[in-house]
Design a protein around this motif. Structure first.
Motif, mmCIF file in Angstrom:
data_model
loop_
_atom_site.group_PDB
_atom_site.id
_atom_site.type_symbol
_atom_site.label_atom_id
_atom_site.label_comp_id
_atom_site.label_asym_id
_atom_site.label_seq_id
_atom_site.Cartn_x
_atom_site.Cartn_y
_atom_site.Cartn_z
ATOM 1 N N TYR A 30 3.839 25.502 27.518
ATOM 2 C CA TYR A 30 4.460 25.001 26.293
ATOM 3 C C TYR A 30 5.965 24.759 26.486
ATOM 4 O O TYR A 30 6.520 23.788 25.965
ATOM 5 C CB TYR A 30 4.268 25.994 25.148
ATOM 6 N N PHE A 31 6.613 25.684 27.213
ATOM 7 C CA PHE A 31 8.062 25.566 27.396
ATOM 8 C C PHE A 31 8.420 24.216 27.997
ATOM 9 O O PHE A 31 9.308 23.514 27.501
ATOM 10 C CB PHE A 31 8.569 26.699 28.291
ATOM 11 N N PHE A 32 7.710 23.845 29.062
ATOM 12 C CA PHE A 32 8.059 22.586 29.711
ATOM 13 C C PHE A 32 7.459 21.375 29.007
ATOM 14 O O PHE A 32 7.947 20.259 29.180
ATOM 15 C CB PHE A 32 7.693 22.637 31.194
ATOM 16 N N GLY A 122 -0.058 13.322 29.508
ATOM 17 C CA GLY A 122 -0.241 14.683 30.007
ATOM 18 C C GLY A 122 0.234 15.746 29.035
ATOM 19 O O GLY A 122 -0.393 16.797 28.891
ATOM 20 N N LEU A 123 1.349 15.491 28.363
ATOM 21 C CA LEU A 123 1.884 16.453 27.384
ATOM 22 C C LEU A 123 0.875 16.704 26.266
ATOM 23 O O LEU A 123 0.601 17.842 25.894
ATOM 24 C CB LEU A 123 3.191 15.922 26.804
ATOM 25 N N SER A 124 0.341 15.626 25.717
ATOM 26 C CA SER A 124 -0.609 15.748 24.621
ATOM 27 C C SER A 124 -1.905 16.411 25.080
ATOM 28 O O SER A 124 -2.467 17.263 24.385
ATOM 29 C CB SER A 124 -0.903 14.355 24.052
ATOM 30 N N ALA A 125 -2.377 16.024 26.266
ATOM 31 C CA ALA A 125 -3.602 16.605 26.806
ATOM 32 C C ALA A 125 -3.452 18.113 26.995
ATOM 33 O O ALA A 125 -4.335 18.895 26.631
ATOM 34 C CB ALA A 125 -3.945 15.930 28.140
ATOM 35 N N MET A 126 -2.330 18.523 27.569
ATOM 36 C CA MET A 126 -2.094 19.946 27.787
ATOM 37 C C MET A 126 -2.101 20.714 26.478
ATOM 38 O O MET A 126 -2.675 21.799 26.366
ATOM 39 C CB MET A 126 -0.758 20.137 28.515
ATOM 40 N N THR A 127 -1.465 20.151 25.441
ATOM 41 C CA THR A 127 -1.386 20.829 24.149
ATOM 42 C C THR A 127 -2.768 21.070 23.561
ATOM 43 O O THR A 127 -3.073 22.173 23.086
ATOM 44 C CB THR A 127 -0.543 20.003 23.166
ATOM 45 N N VAL A 128 -3.612 20.049 23.573
ATOM 46 C CA VAL A 128 -4.968 20.180 23.030
ATOM 47 C C VAL A 128 -5.723 21.304 23.735
ATOM 48 O O VAL A 128 -6.346 22.159 23.096
ATOM 49 C CB VAL A 128 -5.737 18.844 23.168
ATOM 50 N N VAL A 129 -5.653 21.337 25.051
ATOM 51 C CA VAL A 129 -6.386 22.348 25.815
ATOM 52 C C VAL A 129 -5.811 23.743 25.579
ATOM 53 O O VAL A 129 -6.550 24.719 25.435
ATOM 54 C CB VAL A 129 -6.381 22.010 27.313
ATOM 55 N N ALA A 130 -4.487 23.855 25.520
ATOM 56 C CA ALA A 130 -3.855 25.158 25.314
ATOM 57 C C ALA A 130 -4.232 25.743 23.954
ATOM 58 O O ALA A 130 -4.490 26.945 23.837
ATOM 59 C CB ALA A 130 -2.339 25.030 25.426
ATOM 60 N N VAL A 131 -4.271 24.908 22.924
ATOM 61 C CA VAL A 131 -4.657 25.358 21.583
ATOM 62 C C VAL A 131 -6.072 25.939 21.604
ATOM 63 O O VAL A 131 -6.342 27.016 21.049
ATOM 64 C CB VAL A 131 -4.563 24.195 20.578
#
Length: 456
Positions: A30-32, A122-131
């Protein structure tokens, strides 16, 4: 039917070192993400002077970045179901880090725009998976709080990046590139790989109960060694294995309503927040503030972001999340309006600080609320589609902002942003289901109407 009973076995675990290491890894990603998401906004004022970039070109690059976010969210929801939560989290983080690094070598606004679109995917994809990952690994009674804690740490990436940008961008004609180099450091998440566990609930949803049980035993042994004997879990509920979720699944009545509701939530959040954060430095510079001052003022306002996420952590598992979202959204609308009505530097910082504080609290609450409206079968798809449509909506947002600014002036932009937040708050108040803190639709029955809480 054999069951690993993942949900109940995870729910009865006390918070331990395992949860804290997982929290640290997700927070790092999330930080990056937050460090990188506004990189273009912090460098745009410099590029306007250096490359002769126009306000309309800034709008186009920003718009296309949100198209990238849409595709990233949709693809990630499918990959998370196919590859697993952990693997997809790592690959999506590597993706945005690599293309942020590529942006360092941009030679004009077109090349930079291409790299920003790919980074944003990539930013959006990472967010969805992290949630989804946090939702499935943490106990139901505290998942909202730890979702918010991850953002408390992660959101520090925004003020840190803005302060770095305010220091390095003015140095010379190439130093703005260091902002993108900084955002690329998200690739270092690979060092957390061996500490992360795949979601047992994902394995179980695919019918792989043996693998789910193996991971659960590893987690339970680590927790028990630290916390002592564990209580017995509640009995399992018989469930058939979840098959691949096709997009048409969301057309079923029980999934269509939460998907539409969350789409409104993420559309208004995206246009409202990025309308402010992506444009504030550029618009202040256009209104006569120096590039250095505009970036510095915005950097000061983002100090409120971590405090907002911490505020969300305090309230998310104590009060109904729906009404917390309504309250936060209404306050953002008011503060955003007041921000646009002043040119006093002190008031700009104060109201901007409050916008950042409550918006990041709103985002943390939304990350906890969204996956709770779906069961395991539709959680990844429903979260990804609604979040992706929200990001896609902002393909139009920057164009609207540019048109309002060029046609009606600075203050009209902030009237539009305030109105967007207010629409989201009203829709949630009228139609948002209550989930009760710590309870999700996967663990509870379907509500009979939107005014009834989801009950166990």
């Amino acid at each position: 039917m054999q069951q690993a009973n993942s949900l109940n076995r995870l729910n009865r675990l006390p918070i331990s070192r395992f949860h804290k290491i997982t929290l640290l890894a997700v927070s790092f990603a999330y930080f990056f993400e937050f460090a990188d998401i506004n990189s273009f906004a912090t460098t745009a004022p410099k590029l306007i002077k250096l490359w002769g970039v126009t306000v309309n070109q800034v709008a186009y690059v920003t718009s296309l970045s949100f198209v990238g976010m849409f595709f990233g969210a949709i693809v990630a929801s499918g990959l998370a179901d196919r590859w697993g939560r952990k693997r997809t989290l790592l690959w999506t983080t590597l993706w945005f880090g690599v293309f942020s690094f590529a942006a360092v070598f941009s030679w004009d606004v077109v090349s930079l725009g291409v790299f920003r679109v790919l980074t944003s995917a990539g930013l959006s994809a990472m967010t969805v998976v992290a949630v989804i990952y946090v939702n499935e690994l943490y106990p139901a009674t505290s998942r909202g709080k730890y979702q918010a804690y991850a953002i408390v740490i992660g959101i520090c990436g925004t003020p840190v990046t803005n302060l770095i940008a305010s220091a390095v961008v003015p140095i010379n004609d190439w130093s703005w590139r260091l902002v993108y180099l900084w955002g690329a450091l998200g690739v270092l998440l690979v060092f957390f790989t061996r500490h992360l566990k795949e979601s047992p609930r994902w394995h179980e949803s695919r019918g792989d109960h043996a693998k789910a049980d193996e991971i659960l035993r590893e987690i339970e042994e680590r927790v028990a060694a630290e916390k002592g004997p564990l209580p017995e879990p509640e009995p399992p509920v018989e469930e058939a294995p979840v098959t691949k979720a096709p997009l048409r699944l969301l057309m079923q009545k029980k999934y269509l309503w939460p998907t539409l509701l969350l789409t409104v939530v993420w559309v208004t959040q995206t246009i409202g927040f990025f309308g402010y954060s992506s444009w504030a430095p550029t618009l202040l510079a256009q209104e006569g503030f120096s590039v250095e001052k505009s970036v510095f003022y915005v950097a000061l306002t983002t100090v409120g972001a971590p405090l907002g996420s911490y505020l969300a952590a305090l309230v998310t598992d104590r009060f109904e999340r729906k009404w917390c979202l309504v309250a936060f959204g209404s306050v953002i609308a008011l503060c955003g309006l007041l921000y646009g009505l002043t040119f006093n530097p002190v008031l700009i910082v104060v109201f901007g600080f409050l916008v950042n504080l409550f918006e990041r609290g709103y985002t943390a609450l939304g990350y906890a609320y969204s996956p709770e409206l779906f069961d395991t079968r539709a959680r990844s798809l429903g979260t990804g589609v609604s979040y992706g449509l929200g990001r896609l909506s902002n393909a139009a947002g920057p164009l609207i902002v540019a048109a309002l600014y060029n046609g009606s002036g600075y203050q009209s932009v902030f009237l539009f942003i305030a109105g967007t937040w207010l629409v989201g708050a009203v829709v949630l108040a009228l139609f948002g289901p209550r989930t009760r803190p710590g309870r999700s639709r996967a663990e509870t029955a379907e509500p009979k109407n939107t005014g009834t809480p989801i009950r166990g």
